[in-house]
Design an enzyme around this catalytic site. Structure first.
Site, short mmCIF file in Angstrom:
data_model
loop_
_atom_site.label_atom_id
_atom_site.label_comp_id
_atom_site.label_asym_id
_atom_site.label_seq_id
_atom_site.Cartn_x
_atom_site.Cartn_y
_atom_site.Cartn_z
CB THR A 112 50.34 64.71 63.15
OG1 THR A 112 49.52 65.25 62.12
CG2 THR A 112 51.58 65.56 63.27
CB THR B 38 46.11 63.95 63.15
OG1 THR B 38 45.63 63.43 61.94
CG2 THR B 38 45.84 63.00 64.29
C1 SD4 Z 1 46.38 59.47 59.04
N1 SD4 Z 1 47.97 60.45 60.57
O1 SD4 Z 1 45.22 59.12 58.94
C2 SD4 Z 1 46.71 60.65 59.92
C3 SD4 Z 1 46.66 61.84 59.04
C4 SD4 Z 1 46.91 63.12 59.67
O2 SD4 Z 1 45.92 65.17 59.81
O3 SD4 Z 1 47.82 63.32 60.42
N2 SD4 Z 1 46.00 64.01 59.31
O4 SD4 Z 1 47.29 58.94 58.41
#
Ligand code: SD4
Length: 331
Positions: A242, A191
């Site tokens: 993230t 993310t």
């Molecule tokens: C989530 N924090 O949807 C996000 C996932 C993530 O790269 O970091 N994906 O939980």
């Protein structure tokens, strides 16, 4: 309008409580000087993002160096990753949910505490841009699912199939076992959360993701949740996250980090404390990753994570760098 005024008033009230010391720093004479009452603060622009998203910070810097607004910088930086089909965790090319649908989450927050978010939105390539429209064009903060998509079309966004052939083939392969197991640092944690300070000293942030691969249909993580995946307080600083969103939501991670900075912690100390809080709520659990980054009003930055492997990028006058993050677990 009323909501905006309410937000303004509440952040002004919060500002009255602030006692964090602001230490003057100085560099060249083109820097903006902000009078904070008793101490003159020298502002130098900076962009910081989760992971090694070089093109995103470069784009944000392009905006900042010419005196652009931090809100434009974070949006345009995030859009670079949303448009990259090879990034399978953001925007076009993102991995789908278990039903094969790509559903995107994003949010954005500005210097006045205004914010917008879209949750589980399909068929639109730049959820961060729709989130900004939610913030600027509606009386709401969040729009989800079909409603978000309909609003995006009304705002002139195009309908697009976000599922690339590669993501489709990988999903079909995954369906053979249908085992839901996030892989640390490899495919589920890219993310982009991006924060910036502009030449006026104003802070903004954005966060955008396709969420956890092969999630339940309708699952939403931390990334579009103000306070969890992102929080900005222009008086103090900003943070973004993230990783496994459920755990970030449970601790309201980004808000926690900004509040720790309000109490006087540096961005680095605050990120470490945020990760420690999560670990203390998950005693003995070592199979998940979360990374936080933060910035304070002075332009100081920090990052910390659970597992080794997380990095974050910074772009300022000091250079364009990928910074390896210290981790709670050492191997
Ligand atoms: C989530 N924090 O949807 C996000 C996932 C993530 O790269 O970091 N994906 O939980």
């Amino acid at each position: 309008m009323q909501r905006r005024n309410f937000l303004k008033n509440s952040s002004a009230a919060a500002a009255g409580l602030i006692s964090a010391p602001l230490i003057a720093s100085c560099k060249d004479e083109t820097d903006t000087k902000i009078d904070t009452g008793d101490i003159a603060l020298t502002i130098r622009p900076i962009a910081i993002c989760t992971w090694n998203f070089e093109n995103a910070t470069a784009k944000a810097w392009e905006v900042l160096k010419d005196g652009g607004d931090s809100l434009d910088a974070v949006q345009q930086g995030a859009m670079v990753e949303e448009a990259d089909v090879n990034n399978q965790t953001v925007g076009i090319g993102g991995r789908p949910d278990r039903d094969g649908n790509v559903t995107l989450d994003a949010c954005i927050m500005d210097k006045n505490g205004n914010c917008g978010a879209v949750l589980a939105m399909q068929n639109i390539a730049s959820p961060v841009s729709v989130a900004r429209k939610v913030m600027e064009e509606t009386p709401h903060v969040m729009l989800a699912g079909k409603g978000a998509e309909k609003f995006a079309y009304e705002q002139g966004f195009e309908k697009l199939n976000l599922l690339t052939e590669q993501s489709k083939q990988e999903w079909l392969e995954w369906k053979k076992t249908s085992e839901y197991k996030p892989i640390i640092n490899i495919e589920n944690h890219d993310t982009i959360g991006i924060l910036a300070i502009d030449k006026k000293g104003d802070i903004s942030g954005a966060c955008t993701t396709s969420g956890m691969a092969y999630k339940y249909a309708g699952r939403v993580g931390d990334s579009p949740i103000i306070g969890a995946g992102l929080f900005v307080d222009n008086e103090i600083g900003a943070a973004t996250a993230t990783g496994v969103g459920e755990e970030v939501v449970r601790t309201v991670g980004s808000f926690l980090i900004v509040e720790l900075m309000r109490q006087g912690k540096s961005p680095q100390e605050a990120c470490e404390e945020g990760v420690k809080r999560i670990m203390s709520k998950n005693k003995g659990r070592t199979d998940f990753q979360i990374g936080f980054i933060a910035i304070n009003k002075k332009g100081e930055t920090g990052g910390y994570c659970i597992q080794p492997g997380f990095t974050y990028r910074t772009y300022s006058e000091e250079g364009h760098m990928n910074n390896p993050s210290e981790s709670f677990l050492k191997s």
